[in-house]
Structure formats: structure tokens, C-alpha cells
Design an enzyme around this catalytic site. Sequence first.
Site, PDB file in Angstrom:
ATOM      1  N   TYR A 207     -37.999 114.922  78.843  1.00 15.78           N
ATOM      2  CA  TYR A 207     -37.253 115.834  79.723  1.00 15.78           C
ATOM      3  C   TYR A 207     -38.048 117.102  80.028  1.00 15.78           C
ATOM      4  CZ  TYR A 207     -33.173 112.886  78.746  1.00 15.78           C
ATOM      5  OH  TYR A 207     -32.307 111.830  78.626  1.00 15.78           O
TER       6      TYR A 207
ATOM      7  N   ASP B 222     -24.251 109.848  72.845  1.00 20.70           N
ATOM      8  CA  ASP B 222     -23.075 109.549  73.675  1.00 20.70           C
ATOM      9  C   ASP B 222     -22.442 108.230  73.239  1.00 20.70           C
ATOM     10  OD1 ASP B 222     -23.257 111.802  75.201  1.00 20.70           O
ATOM     11  OD2 ASP B 222     -23.040 110.740  77.114  1.00 20.70           O
TER      12      ASP B 222
ATOM     13  N   ASP C 288     -30.118 111.535  73.532  1.00 23.22           N
ATOM     14  CA  ASP C 288     -29.157 111.765  74.612  1.00 23.22           C
ATOM     15  C   ASP C 288     -28.283 110.517  74.768  1.00 23.22           C
ATOM     16  OD1 ASP C 288     -27.903 112.738  76.840  1.00 23.22           O
ATOM     17  OD2 ASP C 288     -29.622 112.578  78.176  1.00 23.22           O
TER      18      ASP C 288
ATOM     19  N   LYS D 114     -39.597 104.009  69.273  1.00 27.17           N
ATOM     20  CA  LYS D 114     -40.025 102.762  69.933  1.00 27.17           C
ATOM     21  C   LYS D 114     -41.505 102.591  69.597  1.00 27.17           C
ATOM     22  CE  LYS D 114     -39.184  99.321  72.779  1.00 27.17           C
ATOM     23  NZ  LYS D 114     -38.404  98.157  72.342  1.00 27.17           N
TER      24      LYS D 114
ATOM     25  N   ASP E  59     -33.873  99.996  70.670  1.00 21.29           N
ATOM     26  CA  ASP E  59     -33.061  98.906  71.236  1.00 21.29           C
ATOM     27  C   ASP E  59     -32.177  98.299  70.149  1.00 21.29           C
ATOM     28  OD1 ASP E  59     -35.544  98.263  70.189  1.00 21.29           O
ATOM     29  OD2 ASP E  59     -35.916  96.564  71.518  1.00 21.29           O
TER      30      ASP E  59
END
Length: 355
Positions: free
Chosen positions: A140, A249, A245, A189, A221
Site C-alpha cells: 500500500y 475482515d 487487511d 507467501k 492462501d
Amino acid sequence: MKIAVIPGDGIGPDIVKQAYKVLDRVSEAFNMKFEYQEVDMGGAAIDKYGVPLPDETLDICRKIDAVLLGAVGGEKWDNLPGHLRPEAGLLAIRKGLGVFANLRPAILFPQLKSASTLKEEVLGDGLNIMVVRELTGGIYFGSRGRKDLSYGQEAWDTESYTTHEVERVARVAFEIARKRDKRLVSIDKANVLESSRLWREVVCKVAEEYPDVELSHMYVDNAAMQLVRNPRQFDVIVTTNMFGDILSDEASMLTGSLGMLPSASLGQGKIGLYEPIHGSAPDLAGQDKANPIATILSTAMMLRYSFDREDAAAAVEEAVSRVLDQGFRTQDIMQPGMTLIGTEEMGDRIAAEIK
Ligand code: NAD
């Protein structure tokens, strides 16, 4: 202990008022002294000063021990340019305070199991997961761009982390794990991304300082799948900005109700920004209908992380649990057979249960 309070917009003032009741009761029961300073941010600040985060607000928040925020935003300010909207104040205060670790507990109270989208047998006695998300680095904030090609365009964003950025958020996560069940899962990852391989190496290095905390690693994943398959396996999760992020959620929605979920954003030292994860719910503002529990639980996080008072934090959380046990509910978590109450009564009842 000095607290800057930003009531904000919409239901912000309604819910923050209940947090004051709780802190006043904590102050009596635990012999703690709080000094409050109310400051403006969001729509309220735009109306008074023309900007969502006045310099004076940030200056005061920087000099203080902790910041409690209700919520900001509303239709009235929706047509302003992006940098002048209330939400721009949120990003600016997080950046201005240097809060690089975002803590989002996903707590499902056993009394509210039916609010979750998961089956009862998956939830067991309830959920209590802490997601620690890196907040000021990664993709980001990495370099990005676009260029024209002979056919169409190419666009890119860069995921990049420095050793320092990973170390500091890892340390926050280990410290939190130490105060809980002492289990930390680092999510990356690393089978594909070089930045994730550095992430993993640094987390392993920091782990040497925390031999009492059990560290494991999971690919993102798999983590997304495990969160819905068997969420109870998690105690504390630490991960990058973008993975956090998405996963925070996912984790918070396992609990089903927005009005119950607190958050804390921490930086160097004890400075922390505490806020419910929901917005300003303008549809409920000033009607004694908002659920104040997310804000009250945010004050419990403040007591734990900024003021190091586990006893007082636990007392607030237990008070919430007792009021739910007694069958009292605001409209967003109302269930058949329970007693419907408003924002004020919920605040009064929780404060009265703090022992
Ligand atoms: P919202 O979270 O305000 O509301 C979503 C839904 O949940 C609404 O139906 C609302 O009534 C309900 N709800 C939210 N909090 C509740 C509570 N405590 N008790 C009972 N019900 C509750 O999200 P939205 O409607 O998308 O946004 C409204 C405004 O809030 C917008 O201006 C948005 O930009 C802003 N916002 C602010 C923050 C923040 O201050 N951190 C976060 C998200 C959205």
C-alpha cells in the site's frame, strides 16, 4: 493518565459517552486517574476549521498517552474532495501518530453464537483471535506506476519490507502473544514472494527473544481457508499490510456483528489509537440505538496496551459478558427472548458490572 477523546460524527458522540461512564467506573474500582481532553476530527472538524484533522488535534494527540476515537463521516461531507473528507482525517492521524501495528481482535461471545455465519460446532465455546496487521508499509506504500504499451497499458504496485519494519511489528505480536495463550502464527507467501521470505527470516530471528511463545508459519492462501475451517486453532496472527487487511475482515466477520468489535493501533512506546471497527452509522445517530460495546471494548484494549492494566481491561470485558449473560441486547444483536435496551442503558449496565 491522559486520554485525548475524539467523539467524531454520527453515533460517535453517543458511543463515546458510554466509554466515559466505563472509564469513570474503572477509575473508582481500580484507583486510576484519567484526564480527558476532547478534540475535533472528521466532519465536526471540517465544520469548525475547514479540515478533517486540524494541526492542533494532532499536536495534542501526539503529547498524550492514548487516543479514543468514536467514528467519523456522514453524507453531509460526502461530496467534498478526497483530501478534505472526514475519512482523510483517519489516515492522517494514523500516519501522524506513527501507529504501525493494527490490532483487531475477532471475539465471538458465546452468548452471540447465532450471529456468526459459521456452524455452532465449528465455533465451540466462542472465538478469540487477535490479528496484528502491519499498517504503514508493504504494497500500500510501495512504488507504483503505469505506462503505455503498444497495446493497452501496464500497471504495477510493489510489495517491499525492510528488516526494521518487520522486526517492530513482530515484536508487538510476540508481546501480545505473551499476554495471551503464547501461540503466534506468522502469515506470508514465502513460497513465492521474496519480501515474504525476508518477512519469515526476520520473524524467526525476533522469535529467539521470545522462547516462551510458540511460533508457526502459514501461507496466506491456507490461512484464509483455515480461518473458516477451524478458526479456534488461532491465538495471535501477525501478517503484512495487505494480507492483514483481507484476513482481519474475514476474521472479524466470523463474529457476525459490527457493533461488538474493537481495535487498537500501536506505535513506538505506549501511544495508541483505540476505536471501534464500525463507522459513524448516521442512520442511528442521536436515537439511543447504537451498540456501544465495540467502543467500550476499545477502552479495555487501551487499559491493557497503553496503561498496562490487564486487571482493569479484563474487568471491563467481564462486565460486557455479564450484561450479555443477563439477556440485555441493543437492536443490532437482538435475539428472541432477550431484553431490548438502548445505548445509554447498555453503557450504564456495563459500567455498573465493573468490579
Ligand atoms: P457503518 O459501520 O457506519 O454502518 C454499517 C451498518 O452497521 C449500518 O446499518 C449501521 O447502522 C450499522 N452499525 C454500525 N455501527 C453500529 C453500532 N455501533 N451499533 C449498531 N449498528 C451499527 O458503515 P457505513 O454505513 O458504510 O458508513 C457510514 C459512515 O461512516 C460513512 O461516512 C463512512 O465513510 C464512515 N466510516 C467511518 C469509519 C471510522 O470512523 N473508522 C469506518 C467505516 C466507515
